[in-house]
Design a protein around this motif. Structure first.
Motif, PDB file in Angstrom:
ATOM      1  N   ALA A 229      34.418  42.038  35.683  1.00 48.32           N
ATOM      2  CA  ALA A 229      34.662  42.894  36.846  1.00 48.32           C
ATOM      3  C   ALA A 229      35.535  42.187  37.879  1.00 48.32           C
ATOM      4  O   ALA A 229      36.408  42.811  38.493  1.00 48.32           O
ATOM      5  CB  ALA A 229      33.324  43.301  37.474  1.00 48.32           C
ATOM      6  N   ASP A 236      41.961  47.433  38.762  1.00 45.30           N
ATOM      7  CA  ASP A 236      41.163  48.661  38.822  1.00 45.30           C
ATOM      8  C   ASP A 236      41.350  49.377  40.157  1.00 45.30           C
ATOM      9  O   ASP A 236      41.484  50.610  40.206  1.00 45.30           O
ATOM     10  CB  ASP A 236      39.684  48.343  38.612  1.00 45.30           C
ATOM     11  N   ASN A 243      35.363  50.194  39.034  1.00 47.43           N
ATOM     12  CA  ASN A 243      35.037  48.773  38.966  1.00 47.43           C
ATOM     13  C   ASN A 243      33.679  48.600  39.624  1.00 47.43           C
ATOM     14  O   ASN A 243      33.459  49.099  40.740  1.00 47.43           O
ATOM     15  CB  ASN A 243      36.087  47.932  39.691  1.00 47.43           C
TER      16      ASN A 243
END
Length: 412
Positions: A229, A236, A243
């Motif tokens: 992440a 993202d 995300n």
């Protein structure tokens, strides 16, 4: 394992490898690095022998932990064989884990399940080639065949891969559910990795290790998901894609704290394992995971007030996926000598850019000098200046000690 990095690397025996674990020759005991490569190349060849040449593309660094853990719990070493020359090993032969080994077979099945899930996830999101109606059809067919192959391979070992295959769907469902915490979002990954880790105890016939392995897998999965992440955050946000950090308002400072807490728990879980040979397992699950956390967060300049990346960092993010993919291909074809303008290695010397010259392909060696700890665990001789005599007393030390790093630490 889950949480694989978006950029592909080339290593092993002709396979693209992904993941957070990237052991580096400069800070590894020579025998330790050789053992790691034996498991990596063994998993790659197991994929080829049991599932076809194309399946080698599913090879990943993190998956080989399952092969390592299975062997580490057994009093006898896993069967080895001599593999033929590989261009990514300088056309040298090498001793690798046999494709008959249960640990390598489990690692192969899990890698196929995760790779197929990754393709299906991209297809469902309309991302990349897999998300295109016609151009992505071959990839989607491959994903289907890999899912079936993973089921057969796992079933032969008594392991149900459906939990791994369903991770993308479970993840998507959670992403559509409002009000969930960050750890709620990482749960599908944690559960899948925990099951795979715990099954190594079944293969090794050490059921008393199952719970500690399940906990280690859960925490390793959490770290892998969080690091993924963090790596994807800028891209993202720019694309408006989901995300978990952005969705839950988690700052990078808080994400780092969660990773450090999980690493502490992972270290305790690994210490609780009853292992016949723990050095490689500890080096991968504890030392390399710690380096992965430092590597992921280390190059991100954070605003001390918000905990988010500074504008200067966001300006250096990679461009659109097409340019990024083309640049990645050119970087690979030139062995890293070409680096795009957004690469942190763009202005480095050729030997730091080149895969062959940089720690056997790892992303730098920040904080790699763990010589004292390495010698103490590998040799039982500590970090004394007695050279060979100390090693001999420890019994079983590497011939050139354990510390082959270029950091001037005096472990000669």
């Amino acid at each position: 394992m889950p949480g694989t990095t978006p950029g592909a690397r080339q290593d092993g025996e002709g396979a693209f490898v992904f993941g957070i674990l990237r052991p580096c020759a400069r800070h590894s005991c020579p025998r330790l690095h050789q053992a790691w490569r034996a498991h990596l190349c063994g998993m790659c060849l197991t994929l080829r022998d049991r599932h076809g040449q194309l399946a080698r593309a599913a090879t990943n660094y993190d998956g080989l932990v399952l092969s390592v853990l299975t062997e580490a719990q057994r009093p006898e070493s896993t069967a080895r064989r001599v593999a033929g020359p590989c261009p990514l090993r300088g056309f040298r032969r090498a001793e690798v884990v046999s494709s008959r080994a249960e640990g390598a077979r489990l690692a192969a099945a899990v890698s196929l399940a995760l790779a197929s899930g990754k393709i299906r996830d991209h297809a469902a999101d309309g991302d990349g080639t897999a998300g295109r109606r016609f151009a992505g059809a071959p990839l989607r067919l491959i994903a289907g065949s890999w899912t079936a192959a993973a089921g057969r391979g796992g079933g032969a070992l008594g392991f149900d891969t459906s939990g791994l295959v369903s991770v993308p769907e479970r993840q998507a469902e959670r992403e559509r559910t409002p009000g969930l915490s960050l750890l709620d979002l990482t749960e599908p990954t944690e559960t899948a990795v925990a099951a795979a880790f715990a099954h190594t105890a079944t293969l090794a016939r050490t059921p008393h290790n199952a719970e500690a392995l399940r906990e280690a897998g859960r925490l390793f999965g959490r770290i892998a998901h969080l690091l993924d992440a963090v790596e994807d955050l800028d891209d993202d946000v720019a694309r408006g894609a989901f995300n978990p950090l952005a969705a839950t308002g988690t700052t990078l400072s808080e994400a780092r704290r969660l990773c450090d807490d999980a690493l502490h728990g992972l270290r305790l879980a690994v210490a609780d394992l009853d292992l016949e040979e723990r050095h490689l397992a500890e080096a991968l699950l504890v030392d390399e995971t710690r380096r992965a956390i430092a590597r992921t967060f280390g190059h991100r300049a954070l605003d001390p007030h918000t905990g988010h990346p500074t504008p200067e960092h966001r300006a250096g993010a990679a461009p659109d996926p097409v340019r990024g993919a083309l640049a990645g291909m050119l970087t690979f074809l030139t062995c890293g000598l070409y680096r795009p303008s957004w690469s942190r290695l763009r202005d480095e010397s050729w030997d730091d850019r080149c895969y062959a010259g940089r720690c056997d392909g790892c992303d730098g060696c920040d904080g790699c000098c763990d010589c004292a700890d390495c010698c103490g665990r590998c040799c039982g001789s500590g970090h004394g200046s007695g050279g060979g005599s100390g090693a001999g007393e420890g019994g079983g030390c590497c011939d050139d000690c354990c510390c082959d790093c270029d950091c001037g630490c005096g472990c000669d």
